[in-house]
Design a protein around this motif. Structure first.
Motif, PDB file in Angstrom:
ATOM      1  N   GLN A 174       4.683  -1.084  14.999  1.00  0.00           N
ATOM      2  CA  GLN A 174       4.623  -2.502  15.361  1.00  0.00           C
ATOM      3  C   GLN A 174       3.166  -2.955  15.456  1.00  0.00           C
ATOM      4  N   ALA A 175       2.354  -2.157  16.134  1.00  0.00           N
ATOM      5  CA  ALA A 175       0.945  -2.514  16.319  1.00  0.00           C
ATOM      6  C   ALA A 175       0.175  -2.458  15.003  1.00  0.00           C
ATOM      7  N   MET A 176       0.416  -1.417  14.207  1.00  0.00           N
ATOM      8  CA  MET A 176      -0.339  -1.241  12.965  1.00  0.00           C
ATOM      9  C   MET A 176      -0.006  -2.343  11.953  1.00  0.00           C
ATOM     10  N   PHE A 177       1.273  -2.681  11.828  1.00  0.00           N
ATOM     11  CA  PHE A 177       1.655  -3.733  10.883  1.00  0.00           C
ATOM     12  C   PHE A 177       1.166  -5.105  11.349  1.00  0.00           C
ATOM     13  N   SER A 178       1.221  -5.344  12.650  1.00  0.00           N
ATOM     14  CA  SER A 178       0.722  -6.631  13.166  1.00  0.00           C
ATOM     15  C   SER A 178      -0.764  -6.784  12.907  1.00  0.00           C
ATOM     16  N   GLN A 179      -1.504  -5.674  13.025  1.00  0.00           N
ATOM     17  CA  GLN A 179      -2.939  -5.702  12.790  1.00  0.00           C
ATOM     18  C   GLN A 179      -3.260  -5.844  11.298  1.00  0.00           C
ATOM     19  N   THR A 180      -2.537  -5.119  10.469  1.00  0.00           N
ATOM     20  CA  THR A 180      -2.857  -5.051   9.041  1.00  0.00           C
ATOM     21  C   THR A 180      -2.213  -6.177   8.245  1.00  0.00           C
ATOM     22  N   TYR A 181      -1.018  -6.576   8.661  1.00  0.00           N
ATOM     23  CA  TYR A 181      -0.284  -7.646   7.970  1.00  0.00           C
ATOM     24  C   TYR A 181       0.142  -8.701   8.985  1.00  0.00           C
ATOM     25  N   PRO A 182      -0.799  -9.487   9.493  1.00  0.00           N
ATOM     26  CA  PRO A 182      -0.483 -10.453  10.552  1.00  0.00           C
ATOM     27  C   PRO A 182       0.519 -11.517  10.131  1.00  0.00           C
ATOM     28  N   GLU A 183       0.621 -11.805   8.837  1.00  0.00           N
ATOM     29  CA  GLU A 183       1.557 -12.834   8.388  1.00  0.00           C
ATOM     30  C   GLU A 183       2.957 -12.290   8.149  1.00  0.00           C
ATOM     31  N   ASN A 184       3.062 -11.114   7.546  1.00  0.00           N
ATOM     32  CA  ASN A 184       4.375 -10.561   7.194  1.00  0.00           C
ATOM     33  C   ASN A 184       4.897  -9.535   8.179  1.00  0.00           C
ATOM     34  N   GLY A 185       4.002  -8.882   8.926  1.00  0.00           N
ATOM     35  CA  GLY A 185       4.444  -7.843   9.845  1.00  0.00           C
ATOM     36  C   GLY A 185       5.147  -6.722   9.100  1.00  0.00           C
ATOM     37  N   ILE A 186       6.191  -6.172   9.711  1.00  0.00           N
ATOM     38  CA  ILE A 186       6.961  -5.096   9.082  1.00  0.00           C
ATOM     39  C   ILE A 186       7.955  -5.723   8.107  1.00  0.00           C
ATOM     40  N   SER A 187       7.691  -5.562   6.832  1.00  0.00           N
ATOM     41  CA  SER A 187       8.553  -6.114   5.798  1.00  0.00           C
ATOM     42  C   SER A 187       8.557  -5.178   4.603  1.00  0.00           C
ATOM     43  N   LYS A 188       9.512  -5.379   3.709  1.00  0.00           N
ATOM     44  CA  LYS A 188       9.570  -4.571   2.496  1.00  0.00           C
ATOM     45  C   LYS A 188       8.255  -4.680   1.725  1.00  0.00           C
ATOM     46  N   GLU A 189       7.742  -5.903   1.603  1.00  0.00           N
ATOM     47  CA  GLU A 189       6.525  -6.134   0.840  1.00  0.00           C
ATOM     48  C   GLU A 189       5.327  -5.431   1.451  1.00  0.00           C
ATOM     49  N   SER A 190       5.208  -5.463   2.772  1.00  0.00           N
ATOM     50  CA  SER A 190       4.052  -4.848   3.418  1.00  0.00           C
ATOM     51  C   SER A 190       4.142  -3.322   3.399  1.00  0.00           C
ATOM     52  N   VAL A 191       5.346  -2.781   3.513  1.00  0.00           N
ATOM     53  CA  VAL A 191       5.506  -1.320   3.412  1.00  0.00           C
ATOM     54  C   VAL A 191       5.090  -0.841   2.023  1.00  0.00           C
ATOM     55  N   ILE A 192       5.589  -1.526   1.001  1.00  0.00           N
ATOM     56  CA  ILE A 192       5.231  -1.160  -0.376  1.00  0.00           C
ATOM     57  C   ILE A 192       3.730  -1.315  -0.594  1.00  0.00           C
ATOM     58  N   ASP A 193       3.170  -2.404  -0.112  1.00  0.00           N
ATOM     59  CA  ASP A 193       1.742  -2.665  -0.315  1.00  0.00           C
ATOM     60  C   ASP A 193       0.881  -1.588   0.340  1.00  0.00           C
ATOM     61  N   ALA A 194       1.248  -1.156   1.530  1.00  0.00           N
ATOM     62  CA  ALA A 194       0.474  -0.116   2.213  1.00  0.00           C
ATOM     63  C   ALA A 194       0.555   1.214   1.474  1.00  0.00           C
ATOM     64  N   LEU A 195       1.742   1.568   1.006  1.00  0.00           N
ATOM     65  CA  LEU A 195       1.891   2.818   0.260  1.00  0.00           C
ATOM     66  C   LEU A 195       1.136   2.766  -1.066  1.00  0.00           C
ATOM     67  N   VAL A 196       1.145   1.615  -1.717  1.00  0.00           N
ATOM     68  CA  VAL A 196       0.387   1.458  -2.957  1.00  0.00           C
ATOM     69  C   VAL A 196      -1.115   1.614  -2.688  1.00  0.00           C
ATOM     70  N   ALA A 197      -1.583   1.009  -1.606  1.00  0.00           N
ATOM     71  CA  ALA A 197      -3.003   1.131  -1.254  1.00  0.00           C
ATOM     72  C   ALA A 197      -3.377   2.591  -1.042  1.00  0.00           C
ATOM     73  N   PHE A 198      -2.498   3.345  -0.386  1.00  0.00           N
ATOM     74  CA  PHE A 198      -2.774   4.763  -0.168  1.00  0.00           C
ATOM     75  C   PHE A 198      -2.796   5.521  -1.498  1.00  0.00           C
ATOM     76  N   GLU A 199      -1.820   5.247  -2.368  1.00  0.00           N
ATOM     77  CA  GLU A 199      -1.810   5.920  -3.664  1.00  0.00           C
ATOM     78  C   GLU A 199      -3.078   5.614  -4.457  1.00  0.00           C
ATOM     79  N   ARG A 200      -3.553   4.371  -4.366  1.00  0.00           N
ATOM     80  CA  ARG A 200      -4.766   4.004  -5.087  1.00  0.00           C
ATOM     81  C   ARG A 200      -5.992   4.741  -4.541  1.00  0.00           C
ATOM     82  N   SER A 201      -5.911   5.207  -3.331  1.00  0.00           N
ATOM     83  CA  SER A 201      -7.047   5.926  -2.741  1.00  0.00           C
ATOM     84  C   SER A 201      -7.095   7.384  -3.168  1.00  0.00           C
ATOM     85  N   LEU A 202      -6.013   7.891  -3.773  1.00  0.00           N
ATOM     86  CA  LEU A 202      -5.908   9.321  -4.076  1.00  0.00           C
ATOM     87  C   LEU A 202      -6.544   9.664  -5.426  1.00  0.00           C
ATOM     88  N   ILE A 203      -7.770   9.246  -5.597  1.00  0.00           N
ATOM     89  CA  ILE A 203      -8.525   9.563  -6.807  1.00  0.00           C
ATOM     90  C   ILE A 203      -9.471  10.713  -6.483  1.00  0.00           C
TER      91      ILE A 203
END
Length: 348
Positions: A174-203
């Motif tokens: 709850q706290a992490m999503f509110s901080q990172t995605y203040p507009e959407n919070g915990i949503s399908k879009e924000s979960v996918i976006d966070a996982l994509v960001a992590f995958e993009r970091s795995l270079i």
């Protein structure tokens, strides 16, 4: 007239000789902090000897720019969390183990339903650089890949409504999503976006081969340097090239021989790209895998049928190149492939 032809011929040769240099000059932006290299990945590369890199089918790689660290941190937490699965027993890391090269070392992934695993787990490191995802390339974006991986019965098997309810019940999320995605919070879009960001970091950066391309000639042993030359001369770089050393095209598995007739029996997953397009030309056609960290990702091929890298090189020589490779040459190529391992593969 004959003298004029000679002059024109000399001028043409001079132009062709200088052409790589011209391309090299054109390949850089005015902003020297963000050079662009022809056929290279869009990463933050330092200024390099242009002719050297233009003449190389393989390219160095660097971390992507402009990653949101909060999203990456949240995505990593989600990636490792088994509570995203219906029974709370598997996570993304169960198949893409960050401390084991990004794979599970099984011939077929188990996923959410062990009875349905039918294909070898592709590596997660550097996968953000692929042009399509999954062996058959059915996902055209990282977002589509993450969505399917979470909900597919052969992988996580999650239901979006239940998954979001689970996350909403955890105060930390709850706290992490509110901080990172203040507009959407915990949503399908924000979960996918966070996982994509992590995958993009795995270079995985600064592999010995990258340092070699960047001018550190002692980064490779003499055996590895010879192996690289053999890798190119045998034709391996026709499919495995660019910054990701693969992952940017589809290719028939069995260009010069019928791999599947020799292996038998044939399963649905062996149809490859055909399962997506229905086109006969796509039978047994797969996304060419990246060879970065390949020494860490056994077993090999979509069917996980080959246990060692040396054996994989021999199979590729037979079915893709149509020519035998002497064992000594195969070992040199394997030595080169070990130079593609990035440091710090523990996922930390």
């Amino acid at each position: 007239m004959k003298n004029n032809n000679v002059i024109y011929g000399v001028l043409l040769l001079l132009f062709l000789a200088s052409f790589p240099w011209v391309l090299g000059q054109m390949s850089h932006d005015d902003d020297t902090s963000i050079p662009t290299i022809i056929d290279a990945d869009p990463f933050n590369l330092p200024r390099l000897p242009s002719v050297q890199l233009i003449n190389e089918p393989l390219q160095p790689v660097r971390k992507p720019r402009n990653l949101n660290e909060e999203k990456v941190a949240l995505g990593r937490r989600l990636f490792l969390d088994k509570r995203l699965s219906p029974r709370g027993d598997i996570s993304c890391d169960s198949c893409h183990r960050l401390n084991e090269g990004g794979v599970d070392h099984r011939s077929h992934a188990l996923g959410g339903d062990p009875s349905r695993g039918s294909i070898n787990t592709p590596g997660i490191y550097n996968s953000a650089n692929n042009f399509r995802w999954y062996w058959d390339g059915r996902a055209e974006t990282l977002e589509a890949q993450v969505d399917e991986s979470l909900t597919s019965l052969t992988e996580m098997g999650a239901d979006w409504q239940e998954l979001l309810e689970t996350l909403a019940s955890i105060a930390e999320y709850q706290a992490m999503f509110s901080q990172t995605y203040p507009e959407n919070g915990i949503s399908k879009e924000s979960v996918i976006d966070a996982l994509v960001a992590f995958e993009r970091s795995l270079i995985t950066v600064d592999a010995p081969f990258d340092r070699y391309l960047l001018g550190e000639k002692n980064a490779l042993t003499p055996e590895q340097q010879n192996g690289y030359q053999l890798f190119k001369s045998y034709g391996c770089s026709a499919c495995h090239q660019g910054g990701n050393i693969g992952g940017n095209m589809f290719q028939l598995f069995g260009v010069m021989g019928d791999y599947f007739a020799d292996r038998n029996p044939i399963f649905e997953v062996d149809m490859g790209r055909f399962n997506v397009t229905g086109k006969d030309d796509d039978r047994h056609r797969f996304r060419v895998p990246s060879l970065r960290n390949v020494a860490l990702t056994a077993p090999y091929f979509h069917d996980g049928s080959v246990a060692t890298l040396e054996q994989a090189v021999m199979v590729m020589a037979s079915y893709q190149l149509g020519r035998p490779i002497p064992i000594d040459d195969a070992r040199l190529i394997v030595a080169f492939l070990h130079s593609l391992n990035g440091p710090g593969m523990g996922g930390e």
